[in-house]
Design a protein around this motif. Sequence first.
Motif, PDB file in Angstrom:
ATOM      1  N   ARG A  57      -7.671 -12.652  80.087  1.00 46.60           N
ATOM      2  CA  ARG A  57      -6.358 -12.320  80.455  1.00 46.60           C
ATOM      3  C   ARG A  57      -5.779 -12.274  81.884  1.00 46.60           C
ATOM      4  O   ARG A  57      -4.874 -12.873  82.345  1.00 46.60           O
ATOM      5  CB  ARG A  57      -5.818 -11.095  79.791  1.00 46.60           C
ATOM      6  N   ALA A  58      -6.477 -11.645  82.668  1.00 44.97           N
ATOM      7  CA  ALA A  58      -6.487 -11.404  84.160  1.00 44.97           C
ATOM      8  C   ALA A  58      -6.243 -12.972  84.733  1.00 44.97           C
ATOM      9  O   ALA A  58      -5.584 -13.214  85.699  1.00 44.97           O
ATOM     10  CB  ALA A  58      -7.463 -10.464  84.853  1.00 44.97           C
ATOM     11  N   ASP A  59      -7.332 -13.689  84.318  1.00 41.69           N
ATOM     12  CA  ASP A  59      -7.209 -15.100  85.143  1.00 41.69           C
ATOM     13  C   ASP A  59      -6.084 -16.009  84.663  1.00 41.69           C
ATOM     14  O   ASP A  59      -5.522 -16.657  85.674  1.00 41.69           O
ATOM     15  CB  ASP A  59      -8.803 -15.737  84.498  1.00 41.69           C
ATOM     16  N   ALA A  60      -5.805 -15.790  83.404  1.00 39.38           N
ATOM     17  CA  ALA A  60      -4.486 -16.614  82.978  1.00 39.38           C
ATOM     18  C   ALA A  60      -3.283 -15.895  83.786  1.00 39.38           C
ATOM     19  O   ALA A  60      -2.383 -16.731  84.248  1.00 39.38           O
ATOM     20  CB  ALA A  60      -4.340 -16.409  81.557  1.00 39.38           C
ATOM     21  N   ASP A  61      -3.208 -14.677  83.726  1.00 41.53           N
ATOM     22  CA  ASP A  61      -1.900 -13.931  84.441  1.00 41.53           C
ATOM     23  C   ASP A  61      -2.096 -14.556  86.006  1.00 41.53           C
ATOM     24  O   ASP A  61      -1.167 -14.805  86.514  1.00 41.53           O
ATOM     25  CB  ASP A  61      -2.121 -12.520  84.645  1.00 41.53           C
ATOM     26  N   ALA A  62      -3.046 -14.346  86.784  1.00 41.91           N
ATOM     27  CA  ALA A  62      -3.102 -14.864  88.108  1.00 41.91           C
ATOM     28  C   ALA A  62      -2.690 -16.341  88.187  1.00 41.91           C
ATOM     29  O   ALA A  62      -2.038 -16.780  89.128  1.00 41.91           O
ATOM     30  CB  ALA A  62      -4.485 -14.687  88.565  1.00 41.91           C
ATOM     31  N   LEU A  63      -3.383 -17.398  87.370  1.00 46.56           N
ATOM     32  CA  LEU A  63      -2.966 -18.740  87.154  1.00 46.56           C
ATOM     33  C   LEU A  63      -1.298 -18.774  87.326  1.00 46.56           C
ATOM     34  O   LEU A  63      -0.808 -19.559  87.817  1.00 46.56           O
ATOM     35  CB  LEU A  63      -3.722 -19.482  86.183  1.00 46.56           C
ATOM     36  N   LEU A  64      -0.826 -18.062  86.284  1.00 45.87           N
ATOM     37  CA  LEU A  64       0.665 -18.461  85.703  1.00 45.87           C
ATOM     38  C   LEU A  64       1.271 -17.888  86.928  1.00 45.87           C
ATOM     39  O   LEU A  64       2.579 -18.387  87.114  1.00 45.87           O
ATOM     40  CB  LEU A  64       0.873 -17.712  84.578  1.00 45.87           C
ATOM     41  N   LEU A  71      -5.929 -14.553  72.562  1.00 44.89           N
ATOM     42  CA  LEU A  71      -5.363 -16.177  72.595  1.00 44.89           C
ATOM     43  C   LEU A  71      -4.133 -16.092  72.374  1.00 44.89           C
ATOM     44  O   LEU A  71      -3.234 -16.889  73.178  1.00 44.89           O
ATOM     45  CB  LEU A  71      -6.019 -17.050  71.345  1.00 44.89           C
ATOM     46  N   PRO A  72      -3.345 -15.500  71.540  1.00 47.38           N
ATOM     47  CA  PRO A  72      -1.756 -15.641  71.532  1.00 47.38           C
ATOM     48  C   PRO A  72      -1.263 -15.189  72.854  1.00 47.38           C
ATOM     49  O   PRO A  72       0.127 -15.695  73.173  1.00 47.38           O
ATOM     50  CB  PRO A  72      -1.478 -14.616  70.254  1.00 47.38           C
ATOM     51  N   TYR A  73      -1.736 -14.306  73.330  1.00 51.83           N
ATOM     52  CA  TYR A  73      -1.337 -13.709  74.672  1.00 51.83           C
ATOM     53  C   TYR A  73      -1.301 -14.723  75.752  1.00 51.83           C
ATOM     54  O   TYR A  73      -0.452 -14.932  76.496  1.00 51.83           O
ATOM     55  CB  TYR A  73      -2.039 -12.255  75.045  1.00 51.83           C
ATOM     56  N   VAL A  74      -2.597 -15.340  75.980  1.00 53.92           N
ATOM     57  CA  VAL A  74      -2.665 -16.396  76.848  1.00 53.92           C
ATOM     58  C   VAL A  74      -2.145 -17.658  76.713  1.00 53.92           C
ATOM     59  O   VAL A  74      -1.393 -18.078  77.726  1.00 53.92           O
ATOM     60  CB  VAL A  74      -4.374 -16.571  77.093  1.00 53.92           C
ATOM     61  N   PHE A  75      -2.185 -18.123  75.617  1.00 51.49           N
ATOM     62  CA  PHE A  75      -1.446 -19.718  75.143  1.00 51.49           C
ATOM     63  C   PHE A  75      -0.017 -19.331  75.163  1.00 51.49           C
ATOM     64  O   PHE A  75       0.811 -20.457  75.280  1.00 51.49           O
ATOM     65  CB  PHE A  75      -2.444 -20.120  74.381  1.00 51.49           C
ATOM     66  N   GLY A  76       0.314 -18.102  74.452  1.00 52.96           N
ATOM     67  CA  GLY A  76       1.861 -18.166  74.325  1.00 52.96           C
ATOM     68  C   GLY A  76       2.480 -18.106  75.751  1.00 52.96           C
ATOM     69  O   GLY A  76       3.607 -18.675  75.771  1.00 52.96           O
ATOM     70  N   ARG A  77       1.837 -17.692  76.650  1.00 47.52           N
ATOM     71  CA  ARG A  77       2.427 -17.535  78.166  1.00 47.52           C
ATOM     72  C   ARG A  77       2.451 -19.033  78.691  1.00 47.52           C
ATOM     73  O   ARG A  77       3.176 -19.622  79.391  1.00 47.52           O
ATOM     74  CB  ARG A  77       1.587 -16.550  79.034  1.00 47.52           C
ATOM     75  N   PHE A  78       1.264 -19.969  78.359  1.00 42.45           N
ATOM     76  CA  PHE A  78       1.201 -21.277  78.859  1.00 42.45           C
ATOM     77  C   PHE A  78       2.342 -22.010  78.216  1.00 42.45           C
ATOM     78  O   PHE A  78       3.113 -22.936  78.751  1.00 42.45           O
ATOM     79  CB  PHE A  78      -0.198 -21.857  78.615  1.00 42.45           C
ATOM     80  N   VAL A  79       2.532 -21.734  76.812  1.00 41.35           N
ATOM     81  CA  VAL A  79       3.696 -22.737  76.149  1.00 41.35           C
ATOM     82  C   VAL A  79       4.932 -22.304  76.535  1.00 41.35           C
ATOM     83  O   VAL A  79       5.648 -22.976  76.885  1.00 41.35           O
ATOM     84  CB  VAL A  79       3.554 -22.331  74.602  1.00 41.35           C
ATOM     85  N   GLU A  80       4.990 -20.868  76.825  1.00 43.59           N
ATOM     86  CA  GLU A  80       6.555 -20.503  77.225  1.00 43.59           C
ATOM     87  C   GLU A  80       6.828 -21.069  78.432  1.00 43.59           C
ATOM     88  O   GLU A  80       7.997 -21.643  78.671  1.00 43.59           O
ATOM     89  CB  GLU A  80       6.578 -18.845  77.152  1.00 43.59           C
TER      90      GLU A  80
END
Length: 216
Positions: free
Chosen positions: A77-84, A136-145
Amino acid sequence: MPSTAITRPAAAADDVATRARILTAARAEFFAHGYSRLTMDGLAAELGMSKKTLYVYFAGKDEIVSAVIDHLAAEIRADADALLRNRELNLAEKLRGFVEGMIERMSTLSPATVRDLQRFAPTIYAKVEAVRGQTLPYVFGRFVEEGQIAGLVRTSPPAGFAIEFFLHAMQGMMHPATLDRLRLAPRDVVATAIDLFFGGLLTPAGRKQYEKLFIR
């Protein structure tokens, strides 16, 4: 009467560092050899500490493996947050960074390890599925959004449907029987599933951006 207890930040920091070191070693052993072969004796020897010291930080093997799972999910989750948050990267670059990070994390995880966990620690295996269901919903939901806001991801089907579809697909694909049947390692499943998922959701502009980095 005010407390006269003396706080020791350095000691607390040492405890956090020691706990992190234990979890790093435990993850490596667990991924490489499976739940049944991970022992407190072996882990203590690998860390160069007594088993008694190991028990100061964790009550036993199940608590360590459970903490490994929680730590891995938090790391993802932290990795996804940093990338986003990185506005210098486009959506495809963020996705590529995320995929590369996941492949690296899963590089030593084998189908045998997943099967071993399901057989010998069904409660922890159930926790893995539950944590995956949250992460998964948290991470990919943010990418989709983010992709939809930028016009790079389709708004139909609705994001909620797409994420739920992906979650169920991943839960099935990561099942030990599926991994065995397809002779795939978890790292391969992650990369292929993300490619299929976003390949079907991208708009023409998003696909053009995506295919520059994910050459088929």
